[in-house]
Design a protein around this motif. Structure first.
Motif, PDB file in Angstrom:
ATOM      1  N   CYS A 143       1.007   6.860  -6.028  1.00  0.00           N
ATOM      2  CA  CYS A 143      -0.242   8.432  -6.390  1.00  0.00           C
ATOM      3  C   CYS A 143       0.311   9.110  -6.678  1.00  0.00           C
ATOM      4  O   CYS A 143       0.082  10.382  -7.495  1.00  0.00           O
ATOM      5  CB  CYS A 143      -1.053   8.362  -5.821  1.00  0.00           C
ATOM      6  N   LEU A 144       1.336   9.630  -5.351  1.00  0.00           N
ATOM      7  CA  LEU A 144       2.253  10.934  -5.263  1.00  0.00           C
ATOM      8  C   LEU A 144       2.760  11.330  -6.454  1.00  0.00           C
ATOM      9  O   LEU A 144       3.031  12.318  -7.234  1.00  0.00           O
ATOM     10  CB  LEU A 144       2.854  10.900  -4.388  1.00  0.00           C
ATOM     11  N   LEU A 145       3.500  10.510  -7.579  1.00  0.00           N
ATOM     12  CA  LEU A 145       4.277  10.519  -8.556  1.00  0.00           C
ATOM     13  C   LEU A 145       3.640  10.971  -9.939  1.00  0.00           C
ATOM     14  O   LEU A 145       3.927  11.074 -10.924  1.00  0.00           O
ATOM     15  CB  LEU A 145       4.998   9.170  -9.078  1.00  0.00           C
ATOM     16  N   ILE A 146       1.928  11.207  -9.963  1.00  0.00           N
ATOM     17  CA  ILE A 146       0.991  11.427 -10.980  1.00  0.00           C
ATOM     18  C   ILE A 146       1.672  12.873 -11.760  1.00  0.00           C
ATOM     19  O   ILE A 146       1.562  12.709 -12.309  1.00  0.00           O
ATOM     20  CB  ILE A 146      -0.107  11.388 -10.301  1.00  0.00           C
ATOM     21  N   PRO A 147       2.227  13.389 -11.022  1.00  0.00           N
ATOM     22  CA  PRO A 147       2.147  14.836 -11.767  1.00  0.00           C
ATOM     23  C   PRO A 147       3.767  15.236 -12.176  1.00  0.00           C
ATOM     24  O   PRO A 147       3.545  16.528 -13.111  1.00  0.00           O
ATOM     25  CB  PRO A 147       1.511  16.233 -10.494  1.00  0.00           C
ATOM     26  N   VAL A 169      -4.144  11.083  -0.253  1.00  0.00           N
ATOM     27  CA  VAL A 169      -2.968   9.778  -0.061  1.00  0.00           C
ATOM     28  C   VAL A 169      -1.496   9.985   0.884  1.00  0.00           C
ATOM     29  O   VAL A 169      -1.392   9.516   1.467  1.00  0.00           O
ATOM     30  CB  VAL A 169      -1.841  10.534  -1.609  1.00  0.00           C
ATOM     31  N   TRP A 182       9.521  -1.921  -3.681  1.00  0.00           N
ATOM     32  CA  TRP A 182       9.752  -0.627  -4.034  1.00  0.00           C
ATOM     33  C   TRP A 182      10.982  -0.868  -4.956  1.00  0.00           C
ATOM     34  O   TRP A 182      12.169   0.303  -4.737  1.00  0.00           O
ATOM     35  CB  TRP A 182      11.221  -0.246  -2.357  1.00  0.00           C
ATOM     36  N   LEU A 230       1.014   4.097  -2.854  1.00  0.00           N
ATOM     37  CA  LEU A 230       0.430   5.772  -2.653  1.00  0.00           C
ATOM     38  C   LEU A 230       1.346   6.919  -2.799  1.00  0.00           C
ATOM     39  O   LEU A 230       1.157   7.741  -3.496  1.00  0.00           O
ATOM     40  CB  LEU A 230       0.570   5.808  -0.612  1.00  0.00           C
ATOM     41  N   LEU A 231       2.480   6.590  -2.822  1.00  0.00           N
ATOM     42  CA  LEU A 231       3.728   7.193  -3.099  1.00  0.00           C
ATOM     43  C   LEU A 231       3.207   7.059  -4.845  1.00  0.00           C
ATOM     44  O   LEU A 231       4.293   8.029  -5.176  1.00  0.00           O
ATOM     45  CB  LEU A 231       5.247   6.330  -2.978  1.00  0.00           C
ATOM     46  N   THR A 256       7.387  15.771  -3.630  1.00  0.00           N
ATOM     47  CA  THR A 256       6.479  15.085  -5.069  1.00  0.00           C
ATOM     48  C   THR A 256       5.335  16.000  -4.625  1.00  0.00           C
ATOM     49  O   THR A 256       4.195  15.741  -5.451  1.00  0.00           O
ATOM     50  CB  THR A 256       6.691  13.947  -4.367  1.00  0.00           C
ATOM     51  N   LEU A 271      -4.997  11.280 -15.720  1.00  0.00           N
ATOM     52  CA  LEU A 271      -5.045  10.403 -14.108  1.00  0.00           C
ATOM     53  C   LEU A 271      -5.358   9.140 -15.173  1.00  0.00           C
ATOM     54  O   LEU A 271      -5.086   8.401 -14.051  1.00  0.00           O
ATOM     55  CB  LEU A 271      -6.694  10.879 -14.150  1.00  0.00           C
ATOM     56  N   LEU A 306       0.755  -1.237  -0.269  1.00  0.00           N
ATOM     57  CA  LEU A 306      -0.187  -0.142  -0.275  1.00  0.00           C
ATOM     58  C   LEU A 306       0.959   1.661  -0.240  1.00  0.00           C
ATOM     59  O   LEU A 306       0.732   2.143  -0.518  1.00  0.00           O
ATOM     60  CB  LEU A 306      -0.901   0.340   1.098  1.00  0.00           C
ATOM     61  N   PHE A 313      -3.135   5.936 -13.257  1.00  0.00           N
ATOM     62  CA  PHE A 313      -3.430   4.372 -12.682  1.00  0.00           C
ATOM     63  C   PHE A 313      -3.731   3.287 -13.059  1.00  0.00           C
ATOM     64  O   PHE A 313      -3.816   2.506 -12.520  1.00  0.00           O
ATOM     65  CB  PHE A 313      -5.378   5.092 -12.572  1.00  0.00           C
TER      66      PHE A 313
END
Lengths: 439, 507
Positions: free
Chosen positions: A26-30, B392, A151, A23-24, B20, A104, A19, A108
């Motif tokens: 998700c933070l890399l999306i932008p 998040v 990771w 979540l990390l 980030t 997005l 998990l 995703f």
């Protein structure tokens, strides 16, 4: 409250790791994404809007479909979810379309399909010996392996920044390896065959699969000294293997350079570990000598090697050299300023963790690195400082802008070649698994 | 320490999450003419670099105080000046007088974000690591897990690296103060805390516990001997540090007064915007601002604040101990947040910092509080387009705390530090055994409410007659939660001394 406490209890470290990395992601999306983003958007559009007969002919965009059919079907399936995010991305003529909803959805989809990778890592952990009785969670080989795989720096920056779908593909590969370790050979072969039809780059390791399955599965027992017992050949098994689509690459030069190790696999089988070693060698050889190789192909060697690294000190040493230089060689992929801290921080995180945890795991054996190797690895620091912080401010930047890339490639080539050589030697010098095995 | 590599990994992970988050939008991005806090910080670099010190806090043709005038103490101004020198070296357009107003570019954003990261790395993060390493009676693994949870606290990350502020400087300095004073390095500790107050005046929320604790130490050492010496030394340190920071402003009386006027804008009223404190919540039903005259508002607010924090502070002075000090920091800051004048929603971070410090002692309640504190800033975060990073980081924080501390198994009376309180109550009401269960149910209700409100705010539009409905609901719900925590922390403090002996038997 009791249910929540069961969920978050002691045995759920794997879930927390999975998990956490999700979540990390998700933070890399932008973050910055490469042209591969447009490539996949285009393939979504092609598979969604055109009939199958046109898929491999469509050339409105320069990024034509060049992966095998299973991947095309995969994009087709994704496109049916994509239409709920933004219908416009599925238009073949919308070149370079990247609305926020498209971004997005694409990001995703990579994160979601990584679920297969997580499952595969879970299965691989079952194959790792828990012989060393350690109560301390962070010193268990299973824990270290999970971190090294879940990771993995290379996978994070290639899939979730640069943008690709390697996660689930490596999931398939690791799962097939795990099945071979678990002696579920048919499943392993099937999974690998499926993988080949997703991305043909995995052909490089097909010889390892072929020879291992032929030798250790079709021949059901060995003589006491480990050599072949011809009368135990099982025709049934060969046919059943052949029934699962089995391709052997004879095209590129690379795999032939792994041939000696393949012969070793035939004449001196060492069980699943030997197969894995051979697979890694095939991948590395193809990386070093193959045609039109991408730097990302180093992941093909790094990820399986993680499984070996938690088993023996010698393997851990090779793994660390290969991984550290291999990951560093991926740095030129991310050349934008906002991503610079991310790649340095994540690289430091993975490198410091992998070296320290493996050193702790094997602290009772001789040190993992000799002084030469230590110096070489430490040299990566000054190299990075020079290439990214010093060089841009010198006068050479205008005349010879390729120097940082050149230095990076050459320096890493030394490390990777060294790792390849050591691995080769270890295949031949390790004792064979020479007992009669009833399969 | 052993396993230093795991602590390094935790710090690197904390830094990665911070950077980030900083890739997202900032306050006031692309919103002329006023923009937001990001532009305010850039403007202060412009002002401090181009104008002489005497003009920094005064209204003039070059320095229009209506457009983000300096309203923090001098240390913030010096920090802005330092950043301005670096900005000048890279690109003078960023801080050119007048013409750089509203300057926005990718390169400039990188620079600004980098200044936050560097300040964080130099001040706040080392303090957190040191605090965790100095924790007593817990294993190395728990220390590292503690550091992970504190570094993943979403509120601070989202405000500093999202909205854009430098809270990590003032909170970090305050944390160094706490560490110094707890380890008996009183002079250094008070120096650090004075610097914190001189960076942001809101740190005064922490000043009473510091004063009480140090005074208590002086009393303990005996007012006629060593205690008196310590008192004098401390007073000297405070005076010296304040003088040093304010030196350029002591040349004229008008200067110092003007700075004070900017720092404490009593004219601005009881509260602004929607904040999760008493005044804002009560004014939903009772328009206090209209009923009470201005000076009465100030007096009422002052009295209520003082009344709510006095018991804990007095107890701290009489029985000083590092543990009581940390808990009193929480309750005192929370009292100020709930009852004080001109409180902003970001001030909840002043309560969150001490709560992070007691995370290892009451993990369940601390995690709950820290989740609510992040939730209370939801309207602000949504305005800054920070929904994804908020969700998040909150989930990451929750998972980290839940797995590190097994918080759901630690809800008995002893673990909630409510044993002696319950025992006292049971002397009058023998059947009072249901407190932990009530608290567990309250937790579930609280979490469900927060999730529902978040979903509603994000997906629905408020009705036309009540455009602020969701912000008001968020702040009112948060206020209720905070009131509960105020009562809880005060109970722990007041019933503490008997608890101390019981705890030793359990561990």
């Amino acid at each position: 409250m009791a249910a929540l406490s069961v969920m978050t209890g002691g045995g759920s470290w794997f879930l927390a790791l999975a998990l956490g990395v999700t979540l990390l992601k998700c933070l890399l999306i932008p973050t910055y994404h490469s042209t591969d983003f447009e490539v996949h958007r285009n393939w979504l559009a092609i598979t969604h809007s055109l009939p199958i007969s046109q898929w491999y002919y469509e050339a409105t965009s320069e990024w034509t479909l060049d992966y095998p059919p299973f991947f095309a079907w995969f994009e087709y399936a994704l496109s049916h979810v994509a239409k709920y995010f933004d219908q416009e991305m599925l238009n073949v003529h919308n070149l370079n379309y990247s609305s926020s909803r498209t971004l997005l959805f694409q990001r995703f989809s990579v994160i979601f399909t990584d679920a297969l990778f997580v499952y595969a890592v879970h299965e691989c952990c079952k194959c790792v010996d828990g012989k060393k009785a350690c109560k301390e969670l962070t010193e268990k080989p299973k824990f270290i392996l999970s971190v090294l795989l879940l990771w993995n720096f290379g996978l994070l920056i290639v899939d979730h920044i640069h943008f690709q779908y390697n996660g689930f593909l490596f999931g398939l590969m690791l799962l097939s390896i795990a099945r071979l370790f678990q002696k579920r050979h048919m499943e392993g072969a099937f999974l690998f065959a499926v993988l080949l039809h997703f991305k043909h780059i995995y052909l490089y390791v097909a010889p390892a699969y072929g020879i291992y399955l032929l030798r250790s599965y079709c021949f059901t027992a060995n003589k006491p000294d480990g050599s072949i017992r011809w009368n135990t050949f099982s025709f049934v098994r060969l046919i059943s293997l052949g029934l699962t689509v089995f391709l052997v690459s004879a095209l590129s030069l690379g795999p032939f350079l792994a041939l000696p190790s393949i012969f070793c696999l035939w004449f001196k089988p060492q069980g699943p570990r030997g197969f894995l070693r051979c697979l890694i060698l095939c991948a590395l050889s193809s990386f070093m000598f193959g045609w039109h190789v991408h730097e990302k192909a180093i992941l093909l060697a790094i990820l399986p090697m993680s499984l070996l690294s938690v088993g023996k000190a010698g393997d851990a040493s090779i793994f660390l050299i290969l991984t550290t230089t291999g990951h560093y060689s991926l740095f030129p992929l991310l050349f934008t300023a906002p991503e610079l801290p991310i790649k340095i921080l994540l690289m430091l995180l993975f490198t410091i963790y992998s070296i320290s945890s493996l050193k702790t795991l094997f602290r009772k054996e001789k040190p993992l690195f000799n002084w030469m190797e230590t110096f070489y690895l430490l040299g990566l620091g000054p190299l990075e400082v020079f290439c990214e912080f010093v060089f841009p401010f010198t006068s050479w930047k205008l005349k010879y802008p390729f120097i940082p890339l050149l230095l990076t490639s050459v320096y890493c080539a030394v490390g990777i070649t060294y790792a390849w050589f050591k691995l080769y030697v270890s295949v031949f010098t390790d004792p064979p698994v020479g007992k009669t095995k009833k399969q | 320490m052993e396993k230093w590599y795991l602590m390094t990994a935790v710090v690197l992970l904390g830094l990665t999450v911070r950077w980030t988050v900083s890739l997202n939008s900032y306050s006031g991005a692309g919103k002329p003419p006023m923009f937001g806090d990001y532009e305010a910080q850039r403007h202060w670099q412009e002002i401090t670099f181009n104008l002489p010190i005497k003009q920094w806090y005064f209204n003039s043709s070059d320095n229009n105080l209506q457009y983000w005038g300096l309203d923090y103490p001098p240390l913030t101004a010096y920090h802005s000046l330092l950043c301005a020198y670096v900005a000048q070296f890279i690109n003078p357009d960023w801080i050119a007088l007048h013409s750089s107003r509203g300057y926005e570019s990718q390169a400039h954003k990188l620079f600004m974000r980098a200044t936050v990261l560097i300040a964080d790395l130099l001040i706040y993060i080392p303090a957190v690591v040191l605090h965790c390493c100095c924790l007593k009676e817990i294993s190395t693994k728990k220390k590292i897990a503690n550091a992970l949870c504190i570094l993943l606290y979403p509120g601070l990350i989202l405000i500093d690296y999202g909205h854009f502020q430098y809270n990590s400087v003032s909170l970090g300095l305050a944390l160094w103060g706490v560490l110094g004073v707890s380890c008996d390095w009183d002079l250094l500790g008070s120096l650090a805390f004075c610097l914190a107050v001189n960076y942001k005046q809101m740190e005064l929320y922490h000043s009473l516990p510091f004063f009480g604790f140090l005074l208590g130490k002086c009393f303990k050492k005996g007012l006629k001997g060593k205690g008196f010496v310590l008192f004098v030394k401390l007073a000297g340190t405070v005076v010296a540090s304040f003088t040093l920071c304010w030196l350029p402003f002591f040349t004229e009386r008008a200067q110092a007064l003007q700075v004070l006027r900017r720092l404490f804008p009593v004219d601005r009223g009881l509260f602004e915007d929607k904040v999760a404190n008493i005044w804002c919540s009560v004014s939903v039903f009772l328009k206090i601002k209209d009923i009470l005259p201005h000076h009465v508002q100030i007096i009422v607010s002052f009295c209520l604040t003082l009344l709510s924090l006095l018991p804990a502070c007095v107890k701290l002075t009489l029985q000083p101990s590092p543990k009581a000090f940390r808990f009193t920091l929480v309750s005192c800051a929370l009292s100020f947040f709930l009852f004080s004048f001109q409180v902003h929603e970001k001030s909840i971070l002043l309560v969150s910092l001490p709560v992070c410090l007691v995370l290892s002692e009451i993990p369940f309640m601390s995690t709950w509080f820290l989740l609510v504190s992040t939730f209370s800033m939801l309207p602000l975060l949504l305005k800054d387009d920070l929904l994804m990073p908020s969700v998040v980081t909150t989930m990451a924080f929750f998972i980290a705390c839940a797995t590190s501390f097994s918080i759901f198994e630690k809800t008995s009376e002893e673990e909630l530090r409510l044993k002696s309180f319950s025992v006292s109550v049971r002397k009058h009401l023998p059947r009072f055994t249901f407190l932990p269960r009530i608290i567990q149910h309250l937790f579930i209700i609280s979490v469900i409410t927060m999730v529902l409100l978040t979903l509603m705010t994000v997906t629905l539009d408020p009705p036309q007659k009540l455009p602020d409905l969701f912000s008001v609901l968020v702040s009112s719900v948060s206020c209720l939660n905070f009131l509960f925590f105020l009562v809880y922390f005060n109970i722990i403090i007041m019933w503490d001394s008997k608890d101390g002996r019981n705890q030793k038997k359990i561990h």
